[in-house]
Design a protein around this motif. Structure first.
Motif, PDB file in Angstrom:
ATOM      1  N   GLY A  90       0.813  -1.211   0.000  1.00 23.80           N
ATOM      2  CA  GLY A  90       0.000   0.000   0.000  1.00 23.80           C
ATOM      3  C   GLY A  90       0.845   1.258   0.000  1.00 23.80           C
ATOM      4  N   HIS A  91       1.930   1.237   0.760  1.00 20.53           N
ATOM      5  CA  HIS A  91       2.844   2.389   0.749  1.00 20.53           C
ATOM      6  C   HIS A  91       3.388   2.627  -0.654  1.00 20.53           C
ATOM      7  N   TYR A  92       3.742   1.541  -1.337  1.00 24.36           N
ATOM      8  CA  TYR A  92       4.295   1.665  -2.688  1.00 24.36           C
ATOM      9  C   TYR A  92       3.234   2.166  -3.666  1.00 24.36           C
ATOM     10  N   LYS A  93       2.051   1.575  -3.597  1.00 26.57           N
ATOM     11  CA  LYS A  93       0.986   1.932  -4.528  1.00 26.57           C
ATOM     12  C   LYS A  93       0.523   3.375  -4.330  1.00 26.57           C
ATOM     13  N   LYS A  94       0.542   3.842  -3.090  1.00 19.41           N
ATOM     14  CA  LYS A  94       0.129   5.209  -2.790  1.00 19.41           C
ATOM     15  C   LYS A  94       1.269   6.213  -2.975  1.00 19.41           C
ATOM     16  N   LYS A  95       2.404   5.698  -3.447  1.00 15.50           N
ATOM     17  CA  LYS A  95       3.578   6.536  -3.729  1.00 15.50           C
ATOM     18  C   LYS A  95       4.135   7.235  -2.479  1.00 15.50           C
ATOM     19  N   HIS A  96       3.953   6.604  -1.334  1.00 13.52           N
ATOM     20  CA  HIS A  96       4.482   7.188  -0.103  1.00 13.52           C
ATOM     21  C   HIS A  96       6.010   7.181  -0.085  1.00 13.52           C
ATOM     22  N   MET A 156       6.919  15.837   9.442  1.00  5.47           N
ATOM     23  CA  MET A 156       7.153  14.565   8.759  1.00  5.47           C
ATOM     24  C   MET A 156       6.456  13.412   9.493  1.00  5.47           C
ATOM     25  N   ASN A 157       6.421  13.462  10.809  1.00  6.62           N
ATOM     26  CA  ASN A 157       5.708  12.436  11.577  1.00  6.62           C
ATOM     27  C   ASN A 157       4.203  12.501  11.334  1.00  6.62           C
ATOM     28  N   MET A 158       3.669  13.710  11.232  1.00  3.06           N
ATOM     29  CA  MET A 158       2.249  13.864  10.915  1.00  3.06           C
ATOM     30  C   MET A 158       1.937  13.254   9.549  1.00  3.06           C
ATOM     31  N   LEU A 159       2.789  13.539   8.576  1.00  5.23           N
ATOM     32  CA  LEU A 159       2.604  12.992   7.236  1.00  5.23           C
ATOM     33  C   LEU A 159       2.734  11.479   7.257  1.00  5.23           C
ATOM     34  N   SER A 160       3.700  10.982   8.012  1.00  5.90           N
ATOM     35  CA  SER A 160       3.917   9.541   8.094  1.00  5.90           C
ATOM     36  C   SER A 160       2.716   8.833   8.715  1.00  5.90           C
ATOM     37  N   ASN A 178       6.638  12.684  18.395  1.00  3.02           N
ATOM     38  CA  ASN A 178       7.616  11.621  18.150  1.00  3.02           C
ATOM     39  C   ASN A 178       7.138  10.422  17.332  1.00  3.02           C
ATOM     40  N   TYR A 179       5.859  10.206  17.233  1.00  2.15           N
ATOM     41  CA  TYR A 179       5.375   8.971  16.612  1.00  2.15           C
ATOM     42  C   TYR A 179       5.293   9.094  15.082  1.00  2.15           C
ATOM     43  N   SER A 180       5.976   8.206  14.386  1.00  2.07           N
ATOM     44  CA  SER A 180       5.851   8.128  12.928  1.00  2.07           C
ATOM     45  C   SER A 180       4.696   7.217  12.526  1.00  2.07           C
ATOM     46  N   HIS A 181       4.231   6.374  13.469  1.00  2.38           N
ATOM     47  CA  HIS A 181       3.077   5.505  13.253  1.00  2.38           C
ATOM     48  C   HIS A 181       1.987   5.879  14.256  1.00  2.38           C
ATOM     49  N   PRO A 182       0.725   5.769  13.866  1.00  2.00           N
ATOM     50  CA  PRO A 182      -0.343   6.021  14.843  1.00  2.00           C
ATOM     51  C   PRO A 182      -0.282   5.006  15.973  1.00  2.00           C
ATOM     52  N   LYS A 190      -0.382   9.832   8.640  1.00  2.00           N
ATOM     53  CA  LYS A 190      -1.435   9.847   7.620  1.00  2.00           C
ATOM     54  C   LYS A 190      -1.200   8.735   6.600  1.00  2.00           C
ATOM     55  N   ASN A 191       0.046   8.569   6.196  1.00  2.00           N
ATOM     56  CA  ASN A 191       0.376   7.529   5.218  1.00  2.00           C
ATOM     57  C   ASN A 191       0.138   6.129   5.776  1.00  2.00           C
ATOM     58  N   GLU A 192       0.390   5.958   7.066  1.00  2.00           N
ATOM     59  CA  GLU A 192       0.141   4.649   7.676  1.00  2.00           C
ATOM     60  C   GLU A 192      -1.350   4.300   7.637  1.00  2.00           C
ATOM     61  N   TYR A 193      -2.188   5.284   7.907  1.00  2.00           N
ATOM     62  CA  TYR A 193      -3.634   5.059   7.810  1.00  2.00           C
ATOM     63  C   TYR A 193      -4.026   4.692   6.374  1.00  2.00           C
ATOM     64  N   GLU A 194      -3.437   5.381   5.408  1.00  2.00           N
ATOM     65  CA  GLU A 194      -3.747   5.102   4.008  1.00  2.00           C
ATOM     66  C   GLU A 194      -3.308   3.696   3.613  1.00  2.00           C
ATOM     67  N   ALA A 195      -2.135   3.279   4.097  1.00  2.00           N
ATOM     68  CA  ALA A 195      -1.651   1.932   3.793  1.00  2.00           C
ATOM     69  C   ALA A 195      -2.534   0.877   4.460  1.00  2.00           C
ATOM     70  N   ASP A 196      -3.003   1.181   5.671  1.00  2.00           N
ATOM     71  CA  ASP A 196      -3.945   0.266   6.333  1.00  2.00           C
ATOM     72  C   ASP A 196      -5.231   0.135   5.518  1.00  2.00           C
ATOM     73  N   ARG A 197      -5.732   1.251   5.026  1.00  2.00           N
ATOM     74  CA  ARG A 197      -6.955   1.224   4.220  1.00  2.00           C
ATOM     75  C   ARG A 197      -6.733   0.384   2.953  1.00  2.00           C
ATOM     76  N   TYR A 198      -5.570   0.566   2.329  1.00  2.00           N
ATOM     77  CA  TYR A 198      -5.270  -0.200   1.118  1.00  2.00           C
ATOM     78  C   TYR A 198      -5.253  -1.704   1.423  1.00  2.00           C
ATOM     79  N   ALA A 199      -4.634  -2.076   2.546  1.00  2.00           N
ATOM     80  CA  ALA A 199      -4.584  -3.486   2.935  1.00  2.00           C
ATOM     81  C   ALA A 199      -5.984  -4.030   3.176  1.00  2.00           C
TER      82      ALA A 199
END
Length: 415
Positions: free
Chosen positions: A279-285, A346-350, A395-399, A352-361
């Protein structure tokens, strides 16, 4: 601003950065343990939850000790002009500016590592050992250090030497040329990290034939993701903690699973983890992060070019003349508030991307096995399930685990 005023500004920035970091950590460690959430009761006992809190407290106290020592050393070096004294000493040994800078940073690196080495050893063989994570032998610990030194000298020293040469040759216009080289190096490292760097420390082997490989390859094919092989890394030689990551771009892309991850999860959970990574790859993260990192580097180098030959900064650090290496240290300290803000963004963006990758999965595979995998992974690594919101924000890059589980449940209810 004169040199004396600048010195106290630098000290003030160091103090503010230390206090802010320790405030967020203190708020986080003070979070009440509470009861095990209903969604985790099949994975987590109250005793295990208490153990997780103990792990957080132990690491907080250890971080307070090591961070406090580093803070005091840094402030002392600024207050008493130790950096300037070292510059004068090195200047009496060699005349060439580039060699002065390389020796200067080499001595700082050695001093810093000698100071940190006992703490690294204690954390690995005491704290991680007490909580059942450490699998590193003393031989592996020493070899990893030596290999790290070699890489630091070859890669770090090489880039530093190039930077110094460009500054010496081109003056303030160095930044554009070094930016091009550094950006190329970042892309190259991303493409070949698992082929060139990782094998120096770990053994990578193709995932053996069987149900897991069939499931992973079948899923990758179903979403149009070209995947020649999946690799297994011997993470168990150093820690019982598990992980998975995606590396490379184009034909150089690789999916790497820790052997500990394979031991702890079902085929469905591991396929869901892979779906998340794809999902990270497909969403171009991955491409997004690379572009942002390159742009940030360019902006930082441009700002550095404005200060790299400043006599005031060198004098503020105790120097007797303008020196590039002193100005590099001063710049890092002056830039630290901006670095902190960029890190938060960057952590905020990361996240958000984790949520998007979860949705893709969830959309391409299933939410339930991903949720189960997250629960198992978090419990096995004693992850804090109720971190303080400010600590997460900074500090968190993941939710946090519970937020991801809530979002996955919401996604399931949407269907």
């Amino acid at each position: 601003m004169n040199a004396e005023q600048l010195k106290y500004l630098l000290i003030g920035l160091v103090v503010a950065g230390f206090l802010f970091d320790k405030l967020t950590s203190w708020l986080n460690v003070r979070q009440r343990v509470g009861d095990v959430p209903a969604t985790l009761r099949s994975h987590l006992s109250q005793e295990k939850l208490q153990e997780s809190k103990s792990y957080q407290r132990t690491n907080y106290r250890f971080g307070l000790l090591t961070g406090g020592l580093s803070f005091l050393v840094t402030v002392a070096c600024l207050q008493w002009g130790v950096f300037g004294w070292l510059d004068t000493l090195v200047g009496s040994w060699v005349a060439a500016p580039i060699w002065q800078s390389l020796i200067f940073f080499g001595l700082l690196f050695i001093a810093s590592d000698v100071l940190a080495l006992p703490f690294d050893y204690y954390h690995t063989f005491k704290i991680e050992e007490d909580f059942g994570f450490n699998k590193t032998t003393k031989k592996t610990f020493v070899l990893d250090k030596l290999k790290g030194y070699a890489l630091g000298i070859v890669l770090g020293g090489g880039l530093l030497a190039l930077l110094l040469w460009l500054v010496d040759t081109l003056g303030a216009s160095f930044w554009l040329y070094f930016w091009a080289v550094a950006a190329f190096f970042m892309v190259l490292l991303n493409m070949f990290y698992t082929s060139w760097i990782l094998p120096l420390f770990n053994k990578l082997t193709p995932l053996e034939e069987g149900a897991l490989k069939d499931s992973i390859m079948g899923y990758a094919s179903s979403v149009g993701f070209s995947l020649d092989n999946v690799f297994v890394i011997d993470g168990s030689t150093r820690s019982s903690k598990a992980n998975a990551f995606f590396s490379g771009i184009g034909k150089r892309k690789k999916v790497v699973l820790y052997d500990t991850l394979i031991e702890q999860h079902t085929t469905e959970e591991l396929t869901a983890v892979l779906a998340h990574e794809i999902g990270h790859y497909k969403k171009k993260h991955i491409l997004q992060s690379m572009v942002i990192s390159v742009l940030q580097l360019g902006a930082m180098l441009f700002v550095l070019s404005l200060f790299v030959n400043s006599e005031t900064i060198s004098l503020a650090l105790g120097g007797e003349r303008a020196a590039v290496h002193l100005n590099l240290i001063g710049f890092v300290l002056l830039f630290s508030p901006i670095s902190t803000l960029l890190g938060i963004w960057m952590n905020m963006l990361s996240r958000k991307n984790e949520y998007e990758a979860d949705r893709y999965a969830k959309e391409t595979y299933a939410a339930a096995p991903l949720a189960e995998g997250l629960k198992t992974l978090s419990v096995k690594t004693l992850t804090q399930i109720n971190p303080h919101p400010l600590h997460v924000f900074v500090n968190y890059s993941h939710p946090p685990l519970m937020k991801r589980l809530e979002r996955l449940e919401q996604l399931s209810n949407e269907m």
